[in-house]
Design an enzyme around this catalytic site. Structure first.
Site, mmCIF file in Angstrom:
data_model
loop_
_atom_site.group_PDB
_atom_site.id
_atom_site.type_symbol
_atom_site.label_atom_id
_atom_site.label_comp_id
_atom_site.label_asym_id
_atom_site.label_seq_id
_atom_site.Cartn_x
_atom_site.Cartn_y
_atom_site.Cartn_z
ATOM 1 N N ASP A 177 1.006 -1.135 -0.087
ATOM 2 C CA ASP A 177 -0.095 0.004 -0.006
ATOM 3 C C ASP A 177 0.823 1.050 -0.289
ATOM 4 O OD1 ASP A 177 -1.419 2.480 0.790
ATOM 5 O OD2 ASP A 177 -3.183 0.903 1.442
ATOM 6 N N HIS A 178 1.084 1.859 -1.166
ATOM 7 C CA HIS A 178 2.244 2.647 -1.317
ATOM 8 C C HIS A 178 1.982 3.774 -0.234
ATOM 9 C CE1 HIS A 178 -0.530 4.957 -3.844
ATOM 10 N NE2 HIS A 178 0.410 6.368 -3.647
ATOM 11 N N HIS A 240 -5.851 3.021 1.311
ATOM 12 C CA HIS A 240 -5.204 4.018 1.994
ATOM 13 C C HIS A 240 -5.411 4.597 3.079
ATOM 14 C CE1 HIS A 240 -3.047 3.290 -1.979
ATOM 15 N NE2 HIS A 240 -3.615 4.101 -2.483
#
Ligand code: BG6
Length: 483
Positions: A177-178, A240
């Protein structure tokens, strides 16, 4: 301030989907920046693998173009791009067939860290895992990296987890999950758990409510086909925003280690209340001069997919019961702005007599202009009695920390290096992803069963007016969306 760069161990990183958009925009430029920072040891190699028939020399040209377009400022001295390109290799491969696998096996070395980045459609995860195993390309130190979307509901996420678990232990799986790789997102943990100041107040006794905003100015652009099947809920909230909520709401882990952190995040997700339909506002942006509206962009005049969502979420545990979390995210909004705001309660008694409502507000700015602002109440200067006024204690990380903070590593740079180091703290565990879907699914099912249609909002606005009204019903207001 000097940035400390600790080189990682030698590695062979294979990027499946090595000619794809993510590789071009993020993975390859990120690796190059780490190379420039001196973090890639001389023995490290990157092997692009994709269906396209090309040789290593053509791949190096592809990588070079990607870097020139997306790596940003190239701080390397002359000549080092060539040095980086020398580490690039390419193997044409068929994820579902036999083509290319023995060539890949010949290329891989035994005495380095082996990492496989699955930058491909999730439908291929299982095939890749199976073939890697079949061709003897894995051992217990091998790592695999998988991208979102990790499923589109609980059932598909479970199936993906099962496909990977057939060949890899959970300790080998790095689900990206950047947002977790963003410098300021990690700062949430530093602020909470590195300071004495906040933690004693971090609960429903002192916190009135929390707002989490991730606003974007871009529309869905060329990603309409994917996006229209996902919407803001699947694309942003399930992953996010959920991760941000976890970092804000979780109990202090006993140490900063992968399972201690992820255990605490999981407890938050499991404590989330189901969301009532009237606590959600979905929106779709309308056309503005020169830019098409959402439905035109996804080419479906009847699309019911949301490009905006605002919701009121409850966390039913000892710390947070009674303190609402308001989440919102959307595309084509007024400004690009991601921030988390903790609004503290009003004083229970004012010694200064009748005054307007004054509260402390802690705002953690994730992007852009990363920093922290704490609103404090002071006396308004001048004569005329004790009139109170709120002023910000403002700290921009760039001002406080200089260049070091103004050009932080991109999320992908950090995350890829963490894979090589074998540190899973900033990656999602399988049970976390499943718990997030278990909470998300009934919400989406509800919209589908009721046939809910999103409200419209003007491009360049702060979102649908219904979202403002949702907070007004609770006598609260959203923070301004401003860059
Ligand atoms: C991606 C979403 O995961 O995150 C995109 O799929 C979104 O729709 C992007 O634009 C936002 O990331 P960032 O790093 O630009 O905030």
């Amino acid at each position: 301030m000097v940035s400390r760069v600790i080189p990682v161990e030698p590695f062979d990183l294979v990027i499946f989907g090595g000619t794809g958009d993510l590789a071009r925009r993020k993975i390859l430029p990120g690796l190059f920046r780490r190379f420039c920072a001196g973090q890639m040891p001389p023995e490290a190699r990157v092997i692009g693998a994709a269906r396209a028939e090309m040789d290593t020399s053509a791949y190096r040209t592809f990588v070079s173009e990607a870097i020139q377009e997306f790596a940003g400022v190239l701080t390397c001295e002359d000549g080092t791009l060539d040095g980086f390109l020398e580490r690039m290799h390419y193997v044409p491969i068929d994820a579902r067939g036999e083509n290319g696998w023995s060539e890949l096996a010949d290329l891989m070395r035994d005495d380095v860290v082996r990492a496989y980045y699955f930058s491909v459609a999730p439908g291929l995860f299982g095939d890749l895992a199976e073939r890697l195993n079949l061709h003897g390309l894995t051992d217990e130190a091998t790592r695999i990296v998988v991208e979102k979307p990790f499923g589109r509901d609980l059932e598909t996420a479970r199936a993906l987890n099962r496909d990977l678990a057939a060949y890899f232990d959970e300790s080998q799986i790095y689900r990206i999950d950047h947002y977790l790789g963003k410098e300021t997102v990690q700062n949430l943990m530093a602020v909470r758990f590195g300071n004495m100041l906040f933690e004693p107040l971090w609960n429903s006794q002192y916190v009135d409510h929390i707002q989490i905003t991730v606003a974007e100015t871009v529309g869905v652009g060329g990603r309409g086909e994917y996006y229209d099947k996902s919407g803001a809920m699947r694309d942003m909230v399930q992953n996010h925003l959920m991760q941000l909520l976890c970092l804000i709401a979780m109990e202090p882990p006993s140490k900063f280690d992968p399972d201690a952190v992820r255990d605490e995040k999981l407890k938050v997700i499991r404590a989330l209340d189901p969301v009532e339909p009237h606590h959600i506002v979905r929106g779709q942006y309308e056309a503005e001069e020169g830019a098409p509206g959402y439905r035109e962009e996804v080419n479906d005049p009847r699309s019911r997919t949301e490009s905006y969502i605002a919701m009121k979420v409850g966390v039913s545990n000892w710390r947070w019961a009674g303190t609402p979390f308001y989440l919102r995210t959307g595309k084509r909004l007024k400004a690009r702005c991601s921030e988390i705001t903790v609004v503290f309660k009003a004083l229970n008694h004012s010694i200064f007599g009748e005054q307007e409502d004054h509260r402390n507000v802690l705002s953690i700015r994730l992007q852009p202009n990363e920093g922290i602002t704490l609103g404090v109440t002071i006396k308004e200067p001048g004569p005329g009695g004790m009139r109170l006024v709120d002023v910000p204690l403002d700290m921009s990380f760039a001002d406080a920390l200089g260049d070091h903070a103004s050009d932080p590593p991109d999320a992908y740079e950090r995350l890829i290096m963490d894979v090589i180091r074998g540190n899973q703290t900033l990656f999602m565990r399988g049970d976390e992803v499943e718990a997030a879907w278990a909470w998300t699914d009934p919400i989406i099912d509800g919209w589908e069963t009721r046939g809910d249609v999103p409200k419209t909002y003007d491009s360049g606005s702060e979102g649908p007016v219904d979202a403002v009204q949702m907070l007004a019903r609770d006598t609260r207001v959203w923070r301004k969306v401003a860059s």
